[in-house]
Design a protein around this motif. Sequence first.
Motif, short mmCIF file in Angstrom:
data_model
loop_
_atom_site.label_atom_id
_atom_site.label_comp_id
_atom_site.label_asym_id
_atom_site.label_seq_id
_atom_site.Cartn_x
_atom_site.Cartn_y
_atom_site.Cartn_z
N VAL A 45 -6.57 8.85 -7.47
CA VAL A 45 -7.53 7.83 -7.04
C VAL A 45 -6.78 6.80 -6.21
CG1 VAL A 45 -9.03 8.13 -9.04
CG2 VAL A 45 -7.21 6.44 -9.12
N LEU A 46 -7.54 5.99 -5.52
CA LEU A 46 -6.96 4.91 -4.73
C LEU A 46 -7.34 3.59 -5.39
CD1 LEU A 46 -5.51 3.82 -2.23
CD2 LEU A 46 -7.68 4.01 -0.98
N LEU A 47 -6.35 2.89 -5.91
CA LEU A 47 -6.56 1.63 -6.61
C LEU A 47 -6.38 0.47 -5.63
CD1 LEU A 47 -4.51 2.42 -9.85
CD2 LEU A 47 -6.93 2.92 -9.37
N VAL A 48 -7.37 -0.41 -5.56
CA VAL A 48 -7.37 -1.50 -4.59
C VAL A 48 -7.34 -2.84 -5.31
CG1 VAL A 48 -8.57 -2.55 -2.63
CG2 VAL A 48 -8.75 -0.07 -3.02
N ILE B 193 -1.55 -2.97 -12.57
CA ILE B 193 -2.62 -1.98 -12.50
C ILE B 193 -2.06 -0.56 -12.62
CG2 ILE B 193 -4.25 -0.90 -10.91
CD1 ILE B 193 -5.01 -3.66 -9.97
N GLU B 194 -1.01 -0.27 -11.88
CA GLU B 194 -0.42 1.07 -11.94
C GLU B 194 0.02 1.41 -13.36
OE1 GLU B 194 2.28 2.50 -8.73
OE2 GLU B 194 2.02 0.47 -7.94
N MET B 195 0.69 0.47 -14.02
CA MET B 195 1.17 0.71 -15.38
C MET B 195 0.01 0.98 -16.33
SD MET B 195 3.26 -1.94 -17.87
CE MET B 195 1.88 -3.10 -17.93
N LEU B 196 -1.02 0.15 -16.26
CA LEU B 196 -2.13 0.28 -17.21
C LEU B 196 -3.01 1.48 -16.88
CD1 LEU B 196 -3.11 -3.48 -17.67
CD2 LEU B 196 -1.71 -2.03 -19.15
N TRP B 197 -3.23 1.76 -15.61
CA TRP B 197 -4.02 2.93 -15.23
C TRP B 197 -3.33 4.20 -15.71
CZ3 TRP B 197 -8.82 3.38 -13.12
CH2 TRP B 197 -9.21 4.65 -12.69
N ASP B 198 -2.03 4.29 -15.49
CA ASP B 198 -1.28 5.47 -15.92
C ASP B 198 -1.32 5.60 -17.45
OD1 ASP B 198 0.53 7.68 -15.10
OD2 ASP B 198 1.95 6.63 -16.37
N ARG B 199 -1.17 4.48 -18.16
CA ARG B 199 -1.20 4.50 -19.62
C ARG B 199 -2.56 4.95 -20.13
NH1 ARG B 199 0.76 -0.96 -22.36
NH2 ARG B 199 2.75 -0.20 -21.53
N ALA B 200 -3.63 4.43 -19.53
CA ALA B 200 -4.98 4.80 -19.97
C ALA B 200 -5.29 6.25 -19.64
CB ALA B 200 -6.00 3.88 -19.32
N SER C 226 0.84 -1.20 0.00
CA SER C 226 0.00 0.00 0.00
C SER C 226 0.87 1.25 0.00
CB SER C 226 -0.90 0.02 1.24
OG SER C 226 -1.75 -1.11 1.26
N ASN C 227 0.44 2.23 -0.75
CA ASN C 227 1.18 3.49 -0.84
C ASN C 227 0.17 4.60 -1.13
OD1 ASN C 227 3.28 5.28 -0.91
ND2 ASN C 227 4.55 4.04 -2.26
N ILE C 228 -0.24 5.30 -0.11
CA ILE C 228 -1.30 6.30 -0.24
C ILE C 228 -0.72 7.68 0.05
CG2 ILE C 228 -3.57 7.04 0.56
CD1 ILE C 228 -4.00 4.13 1.49
N SER D 264 -2.23 6.32 -5.98
CA SER D 264 -2.24 5.68 -4.67
C SER D 264 -2.73 4.25 -4.80
CB SER D 264 -3.14 6.46 -3.70
OG SER D 264 -2.60 7.72 -3.40
N THR D 265 -2.19 3.36 -3.99
CA THR D 265 -2.57 1.95 -4.05
C THR D 265 -2.85 1.42 -2.65
OG1 THR D 265 -0.23 1.29 -3.99
CG2 THR D 265 -1.27 1.49 -6.16
#
Length: 222
Positions: free
Chosen positions: A156-159, A168-175, A49-51, A191-192
Amino acid sequence: MSYQPQWDGRSGYGGKRRKFLWKLPLILLGMGLLLFGALEVFITLHDGSNIVGEPKVMVIFGCQVKPDGPSILLRDRLDTALDYLEAHPDMTVVVTGGKGDDEHMSEAQCMYNYLTEHGVNGENILMEDQSRSTWQNANYTLDLLARNGYDIAEDVLLVSSGFHLSRIEMLWDRARVARLSNETYNDQYISTLAAPVSHFPSAVQMFFREPLALVKSFVFDR
């Protein structure tokens, strides 16, 4: 009389080539293990986790639905989200995941049911119930947020499960980058929130599966 060396067929270019061909599988295996190890290190570096700050939106990524409710992996994610929501009850929550061929309802619907049964206000939940992959999860959720008036440039906070977060971080940032201009996108932090993996067989399976999925997503999910 001078000595003339005899060609025995085991030396020279042909012999060296045969030796190289014998070693080639070992070389490829070694390179594959090094790459696998590097990918595991990368996944491990992102599995916690990293918020930062106070995200206003939580996105929970789906997982398999069983006939009697969420799978163990999905329940781990939902329980982790519920723990965080106890201190942040006013957050908007997006549950994301469509209906697989072996599922009786969408992952988003299953998550909605579980969260509301555990006290989350259903009016605070948005459902993205069409996606069939992590890449679609990210894209469809960003579109859903935009349609509902949210600023997708904000954090956003990705869970999800810890092993899943690097992808998830890679694809969320790309999208998200694809939807924002250079002026709007300023490398916002993602944030995760990492859910534990309480099902040991799943942990073993994902140890071998996730590096391959990460490579696939890096190359093809665009």
